[in-house]
Design a protein around this motif. Sequence first.
Motif, PDB file in Angstrom:
ATOM      1  N   ASP A  21       0.744  -1.240  -0.148  1.00  0.00           N
ATOM      2  CA  ASP A  21       0.104  -0.055  -0.073  1.00  0.00           C
ATOM      3  C   ASP A  21       0.959   1.308   0.078  1.00  0.00           C
ATOM      4  O   ASP A  21       0.383   2.225   0.186  1.00  0.00           O
ATOM      5  N   ILE A  22       2.151   0.952   0.184  1.00  0.00           N
ATOM      6  CA  ILE A  22       3.062   2.319   0.379  1.00  0.00           C
ATOM      7  C   ILE A  22       3.838   2.629  -0.857  1.00  0.00           C
ATOM      8  O   ILE A  22       4.493   1.565  -1.354  1.00  0.00           O
ATOM      9  N   VAL A  23       3.868   3.752  -1.255  1.00  0.00           N
ATOM     10  CA  VAL A  23       4.638   4.307  -2.611  1.00  0.00           C
ATOM     11  C   VAL A  23       5.570   5.433  -2.253  1.00  0.00           C
ATOM     12  O   VAL A  23       4.958   6.462  -1.670  1.00  0.00           O
ATOM     13  N   VAL A  24       6.885   5.131  -2.495  1.00  0.00           N
ATOM     14  CA  VAL A  24       7.692   6.419  -2.163  1.00  0.00           C
ATOM     15  C   VAL A  24       8.174   6.882  -3.662  1.00  0.00           C
ATOM     16  O   VAL A  24       8.701   6.087  -4.456  1.00  0.00           O
ATOM     17  N   THR A  25       8.206   8.192  -3.795  1.00  0.00           N
ATOM     18  CA  THR A  25       8.831   8.597  -5.309  1.00  0.00           C
ATOM     19  C   THR A  25       9.579   9.700  -4.895  1.00  0.00           C
ATOM     20  O   THR A  25       9.390  10.606  -3.713  1.00  0.00           O
ATOM     21  N   THR A  26      10.546   9.978  -5.583  1.00  0.00           N
ATOM     22  CA  THR A  26      11.696  11.147  -5.739  1.00  0.00           C
ATOM     23  C   THR A  26      11.596  12.179  -6.777  1.00  0.00           C
ATOM     24  O   THR A  26      11.427  11.295  -8.214  1.00  0.00           O
ATOM     25  N   SER A  27      11.739  13.230  -6.844  1.00  0.00           N
ATOM     26  CA  SER A  27      11.613  14.004  -8.066  1.00  0.00           C
ATOM     27  C   SER A  27      12.400  15.605  -7.477  1.00  0.00           C
ATOM     28  O   SER A  27      11.931  16.072  -6.743  1.00  0.00           O
ATOM     29  N   ASN A  28      13.519  15.754  -8.266  1.00  0.00           N
ATOM     30  CA  ASN A  28      13.816  17.155  -7.966  1.00  0.00           C
ATOM     31  C   ASN A  28      14.189  17.667  -6.603  1.00  0.00           C
ATOM     32  O   ASN A  28      13.465  18.440  -6.080  1.00  0.00           O
ATOM     33  N   CYS A  29      14.910  16.719  -5.942  1.00  0.00           N
ATOM     34  CA  CYS A  29      15.159  16.797  -4.468  1.00  0.00           C
ATOM     35  C   CYS A  29      13.908  16.849  -3.662  1.00  0.00           C
ATOM     36  O   CYS A  29      14.010  17.365  -2.554  1.00  0.00           O
ATOM     37  N   HIS A  30      12.994  16.146  -4.148  1.00  0.00           N
ATOM     38  CA  HIS A  30      11.820  16.177  -3.196  1.00  0.00           C
ATOM     39  C   HIS A  30      11.543  14.666  -2.936  1.00  0.00           C
ATOM     40  O   HIS A  30      11.636  13.773  -4.035  1.00  0.00           O
ATOM     41  N   VAL A  31      11.030  14.102  -1.692  1.00  0.00           N
ATOM     42  CA  VAL A  31      10.370  12.794  -1.779  1.00  0.00           C
ATOM     43  C   VAL A  31       9.104  12.848  -1.162  1.00  0.00           C
ATOM     44  O   VAL A  31       8.489  13.706  -0.390  1.00  0.00           O
ATOM     45  N   ALA A  32       8.375  12.187  -1.841  1.00  0.00           N
ATOM     46  CA  ALA A  32       7.035  11.881  -1.579  1.00  0.00           C
ATOM     47  C   ALA A  32       6.572  10.326  -1.170  1.00  0.00           C
ATOM     48  O   ALA A  32       6.857   9.388  -1.548  1.00  0.00           O
ATOM     49  N   ILE A  33       6.012  10.248   0.138  1.00  0.00           N
ATOM     50  CA  ILE A  33       5.499   9.049   0.688  1.00  0.00           C
ATOM     51  C   ILE A  33       3.924   9.039   0.632  1.00  0.00           C
ATOM     52  O   ILE A  33       3.459  10.007   1.019  1.00  0.00           O
ATOM     53  N   CYS A  52       8.399  16.075   1.454  1.00  0.00           N
ATOM     54  CA  CYS A  52       9.463  16.840   2.050  1.00  0.00           C
ATOM     55  C   CYS A  52      10.593  17.239   1.110  1.00  0.00           C
ATOM     56  O   CYS A  52      10.901  16.506   0.012  1.00  0.00           O
ATOM     57  N   GLN A  53      11.407  18.433   1.175  1.00  0.00           N
ATOM     58  CA  GLN A  53      12.296  18.622   0.503  1.00  0.00           C
ATOM     59  C   GLN A  53      13.732  18.202   0.845  1.00  0.00           C
ATOM     60  O   GLN A  53      14.086  18.718   1.934  1.00  0.00           O
ATOM     61  N   LEU A  54      14.311  17.615   0.124  1.00  0.00           N
ATOM     62  CA  LEU A  54      15.867  17.174   0.641  1.00  0.00           C
ATOM     63  C   LEU A  54      16.785  18.416   0.580  1.00  0.00           C
ATOM     64  O   LEU A  54      16.536  18.949  -0.462  1.00  0.00           O
ATOM     65  N   PRO A  55      17.805  18.182   1.320  1.00  0.00           N
ATOM     66  CA  PRO A  55      18.920  19.505   0.915  1.00  0.00           C
ATOM     67  C   PRO A  55      19.471  19.282  -0.219  1.00  0.00           C
ATOM     68  O   PRO A  55      19.373  18.415  -0.968  1.00  0.00           O
ATOM     69  N   GLU A  56      20.261  20.441  -0.832  1.00  0.00           N
ATOM     70  CA  GLU A  56      20.670  20.501  -2.145  1.00  0.00           C
ATOM     71  C   GLU A  56      21.944  19.436  -2.396  1.00  0.00           C
ATOM     72  O   GLU A  56      22.313  19.109  -3.446  1.00  0.00           O
ATOM     73  N   ASP A  57      22.588  19.213  -1.227  1.00  0.00           N
ATOM     74  CA  ASP A  57      23.734  18.624  -1.305  1.00  0.00           C
ATOM     75  C   ASP A  57      23.544  16.949  -1.382  1.00  0.00           C
ATOM     76  O   ASP A  57      24.335  16.108  -0.939  1.00  0.00           O
ATOM     77  N   THR A  58      22.345  16.312  -1.559  1.00  0.00           N
ATOM     78  CA  THR A  58      22.188  15.194  -1.520  1.00  0.00           C
ATOM     79  C   THR A  58      22.293  14.500  -2.947  1.00  0.00           C
ATOM     80  O   THR A  58      22.481  15.117  -3.890  1.00  0.00           O
TER      81      THR A  58
END
Length: 80
Positions: A21-33, A52-58
């Motif tokens: 039931d759980i989907v995790v996506t990432t795009s442009n330094c953003h993570v969505a659960i 949430c937005q990830l820091p730019e140094d990821t």
Amino acid sequence: VRAQGDTYQVVADVSQFEPPDIVVTTSNCHVAIQAEKVAEDGTVCDTFTHKCQLPEDTDPLSVSCTLTETGTLVITVRRR
């Protein structure tokens, strides 16, 4: 988002959902659960969304997820 040595971590309690039931996506330094529980009659009975937005140094290619036995989702991303 927490810094843990050379990584960042995002932690979410998704214990009320099953792993499919759980989907995790990432795009442009953003993570969505996103998680959705569907009842037997096909209606959605519970949802969870967190962005949430990830820091730019990821390192965007280093994102990994772990679901613990207690239902805690841990998303880890390496720092550059």
